[in-house]
Write a protein that holds these residues in place. Structure first.
Motif, PDB file in Angstrom:
ATOM      1  N   HIS A 316      81.655  21.296 -21.681  1.00 22.18           N
ATOM      2  CA  HIS A 316      81.341  21.763 -21.051  1.00 22.18           C
ATOM      3  C   HIS A 316      82.965  23.016 -20.700  1.00 22.18           C
ATOM      4  O   HIS A 316      83.916  23.158 -20.997  1.00 22.18           O
ATOM      5  N   TYR A 317      82.046  24.078 -19.864  1.00 23.26           N
ATOM      6  CA  TYR A 317      82.678  25.887 -20.155  1.00 23.26           C
ATOM      7  C   TYR A 317      82.310  26.171 -18.388  1.00 23.26           C
ATOM      8  O   TYR A 317      80.774  26.091 -18.620  1.00 23.26           O
ATOM      9  N   TRP A 318      82.980  26.685 -17.285  1.00 24.33           N
ATOM     10  CA  TRP A 318      82.151  26.766 -16.109  1.00 24.33           C
ATOM     11  C   TRP A 318      82.585  28.363 -15.583  1.00 24.33           C
ATOM     12  O   TRP A 318      83.599  27.796 -16.151  1.00 24.33           O
ATOM     13  N   LYS A 319      81.997  29.156 -14.887  1.00 24.21           N
ATOM     14  CA  LYS A 319      82.835  29.043 -14.452  1.00 24.21           C
ATOM     15  C   LYS A 319      81.693  29.350 -13.113  1.00 24.21           C
ATOM     16  O   LYS A 319      80.239  29.617 -12.716  1.00 24.21           O
ATOM     17  N   ALA A 320      82.658  30.623 -11.990  1.00 26.75           N
ATOM     18  CA  ALA A 320      81.974  30.340 -11.100  1.00 26.75           C
ATOM     19  C   ALA A 320      82.674  31.132  -9.081  1.00 26.75           C
ATOM     20  O   ALA A 320      83.352  32.353 -10.308  1.00 26.75           O
ATOM     21  N   ASP A 321      81.963  31.561  -8.493  1.00 26.28           N
ATOM     22  CA  ASP A 321      82.206  32.536  -7.844  1.00 26.28           C
ATOM     23  C   ASP A 321      80.874  32.191  -6.386  1.00 26.28           C
ATOM     24  O   ASP A 321      80.492  31.718  -6.409  1.00 26.28           O
ATOM     25  N   PHE A 322      82.506  32.326  -5.049  1.00 22.41           N
ATOM     26  CA  PHE A 322      81.066  32.273  -3.971  1.00 22.41           C
ATOM     27  C   PHE A 322      80.306  33.856  -3.759  1.00 22.41           C
ATOM     28  O   PHE A 322      81.284  34.797  -3.838  1.00 22.41           O
ATOM     29  N   VAL A 323      79.485  33.296  -3.287  1.00 23.43           N
ATOM     30  CA  VAL A 323      78.373  34.911  -3.053  1.00 23.43           C
ATOM     31  C   VAL A 323      78.523  35.459  -1.233  1.00 23.43           C
ATOM     32  O   VAL A 323      77.731  34.637  -0.675  1.00 23.43           O
ATOM     33  N   LYS A 324      78.656  36.157  -1.208  1.00 23.96           N
ATOM     34  CA  LYS A 324      78.574  36.628   0.331  1.00 23.96           C
ATOM     35  C   LYS A 324      77.200  37.257   0.279  1.00 23.96           C
ATOM     36  O   LYS A 324      77.061  36.542   1.439  1.00 23.96           O
ATOM     37  N   GLU A 325      76.767  38.469   0.235  1.00 18.79           N
ATOM     38  CA  GLU A 325      75.266  38.127  -0.126  1.00 18.79           C
ATOM     39  C   GLU A 325      74.721  37.879  -1.125  1.00 18.79           C
ATOM     40  O   GLU A 325      75.521  39.085  -2.032  1.00 18.79           O
ATOM     41  N   LEU A 326      73.069  37.729  -1.404  1.00 21.31           N
ATOM     42  CA  LEU A 326      72.628  37.288  -2.669  1.00 21.31           C
ATOM     43  C   LEU A 326      72.171  38.846  -2.185  1.00 21.31           C
ATOM     44  O   LEU A 326      70.841  39.178  -2.532  1.00 21.31           O
ATOM     45  N   THR A 327      72.637  40.129  -3.497  1.00 19.55           N
ATOM     46  CA  THR A 327      71.360  41.453  -3.013  1.00 19.55           C
ATOM     47  C   THR A 327      70.671  41.215  -4.609  1.00 19.55           C
ATOM     48  O   THR A 327      70.543  40.809  -5.314  1.00 19.55           O
ATOM     49  N   ASP A 328      69.755  42.373  -4.624  1.00 15.83           N
ATOM     50  CA  ASP A 328      68.560  42.641  -5.450  1.00 15.83           C
ATOM     51  C   ASP A 328      69.364  43.037  -6.640  1.00 15.83           C
ATOM     52  O   ASP A 328      68.917  42.055  -7.858  1.00 15.83           O
ATOM     53  N   ASP A 329      70.225  43.395  -7.032  1.00 17.38           N
ATOM     54  CA  ASP A 329      71.045  43.216  -7.805  1.00 17.38           C
ATOM     55  C   ASP A 329      71.676  42.237  -8.835  1.00 17.38           C
ATOM     56  O   ASP A 329      71.323  42.258  -9.942  1.00 17.38           O
ATOM     57  N   ALA A 330      72.082  41.688  -7.292  1.00 19.70           N
ATOM     58  CA  ALA A 330      72.337  40.340  -8.510  1.00 19.70           C
ATOM     59  C   ALA A 330      71.632  39.783  -8.714  1.00 19.70           C
ATOM     60  O   ALA A 330      71.937  38.811  -9.867  1.00 19.70           O
ATOM     61  N   ILE A 331      70.223  39.574  -8.226  1.00 17.97           N
ATOM     62  CA  ILE A 331      68.734  38.644  -8.735  1.00 17.97           C
ATOM     63  C   ILE A 331      68.738  39.609  -9.380  1.00 17.97           C
ATOM     64  O   ILE A 331      68.495  38.511 -10.924  1.00 17.97           O
ATOM     65  N   THR A 332      69.027  40.549  -9.849  1.00 20.32           N
ATOM     66  CA  THR A 332      68.377  41.469 -11.730  1.00 20.32           C
ATOM     67  C   THR A 332      68.952  40.586 -12.866  1.00 20.32           C
ATOM     68  O   THR A 332      68.266  40.465 -13.768  1.00 20.32           O
ATOM     69  N   ALA A 333      70.386  40.375 -12.234  1.00 19.80           N
ATOM     70  CA  ALA A 333      71.447  39.853 -13.314  1.00 19.80           C
ATOM     71  C   ALA A 333      71.244  39.400 -13.689  1.00 19.80           C
ATOM     72  O   ALA A 333      70.943  38.312 -14.403  1.00 19.80           O
ATOM     73  N   HIS A 334      70.941  37.656 -12.353  1.00 24.08           N
ATOM     74  CA  HIS A 334      70.769  35.667 -12.784  1.00 24.08           C
ATOM     75  C   HIS A 334      69.228  35.908 -13.120  1.00 24.08           C
ATOM     76  O   HIS A 334      69.593  35.121 -14.535  1.00 24.08           O
ATOM     77  N   VAL A 335      68.160  37.112 -13.180  1.00 25.22           N
ATOM     78  CA  VAL A 335      67.073  36.857 -13.660  1.00 25.22           C
ATOM     79  C   VAL A 335      67.353  36.861 -15.682  1.00 25.22           C
ATOM     80  O   VAL A 335      66.895  36.410 -16.525  1.00 25.22           O
ATOM     81  N   GLU A 336      68.283  37.552 -16.019  1.00 18.93           N
ATOM     82  CA  GLU A 336      68.521  38.634 -16.999  1.00 18.93           C
ATOM     83  C   GLU A 336      68.982  37.382 -17.935  1.00 18.93           C
ATOM     84  O   GLU A 336      68.474  36.605 -18.707  1.00 18.93           O
ATOM     85  N   HIS A 337      69.999  36.759 -17.311  1.00 20.89           N
ATOM     86  CA  HIS A 337      71.570  36.205 -18.107  1.00 20.89           C
ATOM     87  C   HIS A 337      70.710  34.668 -17.583  1.00 20.89           C
ATOM     88  O   HIS A 337      70.269  33.606 -18.539  1.00 20.89           O
ATOM     89  N   GLY A 338      70.101  34.262 -16.644  1.00 19.75           N
ATOM     90  CA  GLY A 338      69.559  32.669 -16.374  1.00 19.75           C
ATOM     91  C   GLY A 338      68.331  32.664 -17.441  1.00 19.75           C
ATOM     92  O   GLY A 338      68.298  31.455 -17.542  1.00 19.75           O
ATOM     93  N   SER A 339      67.673  33.882 -17.855  1.00 19.37           N
ATOM     94  CA  SER A 339      66.593  33.162 -18.641  1.00 19.37           C
ATOM     95  C   SER A 339      66.999  33.195 -19.753  1.00 19.37           C
ATOM     96  O   SER A 339      66.168  32.401 -20.398  1.00 19.37           O
ATOM     97  N   GLN A 340      68.007  33.035 -19.867  1.00 19.39           N
ATOM     98  CA  GLN A 340      68.771  33.031 -21.258  1.00 19.39           C
ATOM     99  C   GLN A 340      69.092  31.776 -21.632  1.00 19.39           C
ATOM    100  O   GLN A 340      70.800  31.565 -22.235  1.00 19.39           O
ATOM    101  N   SER A 406      78.877  39.795  -6.075  1.00 16.40           N
ATOM    102  CA  SER A 406      79.205  38.875  -5.308  1.00 16.40           C
ATOM    103  C   SER A 406      79.635  39.350  -4.167  1.00 16.40           C
ATOM    104  O   SER A 406      79.930  38.474  -3.068  1.00 16.40           O
ATOM    105  N   GLY A 407      81.141  40.050  -3.657  1.00 14.55           N
ATOM    106  CA  GLY A 407      81.270  40.323  -2.321  1.00 14.55           C
ATOM    107  C   GLY A 407      82.983  39.417  -2.489  1.00 14.55           C
ATOM    108  O   GLY A 407      83.083  40.038  -1.073  1.00 14.55           O
ATOM    109  N   THR A 408      82.993  39.059  -2.971  1.00 13.76           N
ATOM    110  CA  THR A 408      83.995  37.933  -2.514  1.00 13.76           C
ATOM    111  C   THR A 408      85.314  38.193  -3.802  1.00 13.76           C
ATOM    112  O   THR A 408      84.569  38.171  -5.501  1.00 13.76           O
ATOM    113  N   ASP A 409      86.449  38.450  -3.924  1.00 13.83           N
ATOM    114  CA  ASP A 409      87.069  38.034  -4.494  1.00 13.83           C
ATOM    115  C   ASP A 409      86.890  36.200  -5.281  1.00 13.83           C
ATOM    116  O   ASP A 409      87.812  35.936  -6.987  1.00 13.83           O
ATOM    117  N   GLY A 410      86.852  35.447  -4.964  1.00 12.07           N
ATOM    118  CA  GLY A 410      86.835  33.998  -5.079  1.00 12.07           C
ATOM    119  C   GLY A 410      85.334  33.251  -5.294  1.00 12.07           C
ATOM    120  O   GLY A 410      84.620  33.421  -5.565  1.00 12.07           O
TER     121      GLY A 410
END
Ligand code: FAD
Length: 458
Positions: A316-340, A406-410
């Protein structure tokens, strides 16, 4: 004279498993196979007295002390080289008082134990989405699950806890007793002592309507866009997290699609069964559905539905963020990496942080991030150690791509890795200083340091 490790077996009712014992390898094994550590002894505690004896021994002998409940810690906090392990897995009893609507769980109970015991009375509380995760570790970090939008985090449903502190005392923590400790336990993780029992408020949830809906990957941006708006307005009885997931070989997924990378939403409707279809219809229409397995079932069935994908012994290796608002740019990044997503065990989840979770003030418990929209976890999980470098890199690259949006540090402490210690202050936001003071009161020498560690205030 201090408590010695040589006399520990005489002082406990459980078993002290040491190197040389035929049970040693089994006793030292934790869920994340990356952590192959050799403790000085694993103390399989039978009761609070055993926990006290073990804590005193670690304290007096100056040994590192690891605390293990369900054993799911991704950073492997439940084990340690050359130190003592308090293994609570023998303390899994769950007692339900249906008339009062409360349940009391042993410090080593897992969610499968808890859900089994409470479901017999048509009652539940917010717990984890896998049945083998520990009630203790999950709740002390916060506790995100399907019922959180309606009933709050697991820690918001904690009424009281019995805690063995670093000086070997057994304290009760609640709104009325040791309230500073009670505040800190609700999100502050295992920093303050060993919790030997946890008492929870229960809710009238017996059966739910739920399960996963899988969509075509090329619709992922649209599905994410829809999901962020839909979940913000959906009735609080709906728990639903977004995911990227390779299609497992399950009968409800067409065989020719097994192994394809898809996106999806896992749903849990705890309102009236007759309303489920109407509530879920807009979600089903969010994109082309490849397969779905949504229907009425007991709540524990959903909470164990994905266990088989995540057997013990994976890396197991995990990383995480709290997300203030799921922006369009964030969605683009998710789709690029989530599809991999590299392997069927790995996944990415976006859990809503809203509803009842937001009705608790950020400083009301140690769990600080009440004003965000989502908790995101990139959960790298794979069977073969030979793939460690490639899978770790996928998680890191993914996180680097989404973190700026993500809009947050934590991030959520329970989703953090062992290389995330430099984020601990950020993960507690405005609550860190107060946590540090409580730490100084109950654990001034930082005996409980194998965790996302809060430093005792000077
Ligand atoms: P352990 O490794 O036993 O404990 C982890 C740490 O928690 C310990 O080192 C100790 O510091 C502390 N701890 C545990 N029990 C006690 C106790 N009784 N007293 C004092 N300290 C204690 N989190 C969610 O919020 N929701 C989820 O749905 C969810 N799903 C998960 C699914 C999987 C497969 C995994 C691996 C993790 C999941 N998590 C989830 C994260 C989970 O909350 C953390 O991994 C948590 O630390 C696990 O607790 P544990 O008791 O199983 O782990």
């Amino acid at each position: 004279m201090g408590a010695s490790i040589e006399s520990l077996q005489e002082r406990v009712r459980g078993e002290v498993v040491e190197p040389g014992s035929p049970r040693y390898d089994e006793a030292r094994t934790v869920y994340n196979a990356m952590h192959d550590r050799r403790p000085r002894a694993v103390v399989q505690c039978a009761d609070a007295a055993d926990v006290i004896a073990t804590v005193q021994t670690a304290h007096d002998e100056g040994l590192d002390l690891a605390v293990r409940g369900g054993g799911h810690s991704v950073p492997g906090f439940g084990t340690v080289d050359d130190g003592l392990v308090v293994d609570l897995s023998g303390m899994r009893n769950v007692q339900v008082d249906p008339a009062k609507g409360v349940a009391r769980a042993g410090g080593g109970a897992v969610w499968g134990d808890f859900d089994h015991a409470t479901n017999a009375f048509g009652l539940s509380t917010t717990g984890g989405v896998i049945s083998t995760t520990g009630v203790g570790g999950l709740t002390l970090g916060g506790g995100i699950g399907y019922l959180a939008r309606k009933y709050g985090l697991s820690c918001d449903n904690l009424i009281a806890a019995d805690v063995v502190t670093a000086d070997g005392r057994l304290l009760r923590a609640s709104e009325d007793e040791n309230d500073d400790l009670f505040w800190a336990l609700r999100g502050g993780g295992g920093n303050f002592g060993v919790v030997t029992s946890l008492e929870f408020r229960l809710h009238p949830v017996g059966n739910i309507v739920g399960g996963p809906i899988f969509f075509e990957l090329d619709a992922a941006a649209d599905v994410m866009d829809f999901y962020r708006q839909y979940i913000a307005q959906a009735p609080e009885e709906l728990g639903a997290f977004f995911m990227f997931q390779i299609a497992p070989p399950l009968p409800f997924i067409p065989e020719e699609r097994h192994g394809d990378t898809l996106c999806g939403v896992v749903t849990c409707w705890s309102g009236p069964e007759s309303d489920a279809a109407a509530v879920l219809k807009p979600l089903r229409d969010a994109g082309p559905v490849v397969a779905e397995h949504v229907g009425p079932m007991p709540y524990p069935a959903l909470n164990s539905a994905f266990d088989a994908l995540l057997p013990p012994g994976l890396q197991h290796y995990w990383k995480a963020d709290f997300v203030k608002e799921l922006t369009d740019d964030a969605i683009t990044a998710h789709v690029e990496h989530g599809s991999q997503v590299p392997v069927v065990n790995s996944t990415v989840h976006l859990y809503p942080i809203d509803g009842a979770v937001q009705r608790v003030r950020p400083d009301e418990t140690a769990f600080a991030y009440r004003d965000v929209s989502f908790a995101c976890v990139i959960a790298g999980m794979w069977p073969d150690p030979a793939d460690n470098a490639a899978n770790t890199e996928w998680v890191r690259d993914y996180w680097s791509a989404i973190h700026p949006y993500s809009g947050t540090d934590g991030g959520y402490v329970n989703f953090m890795g062992d290389d995330d210690q430099d984020r601990v202050e950020a993960n507690y936001g405005g609550n860190y200083e107060r946590l540090s003071k409580v730490k100084a009161t109950y654990d001034p020498d930082n005996l409980f340091h194998l965790n996302q560690n809060i430093q005792p205030a000077r």
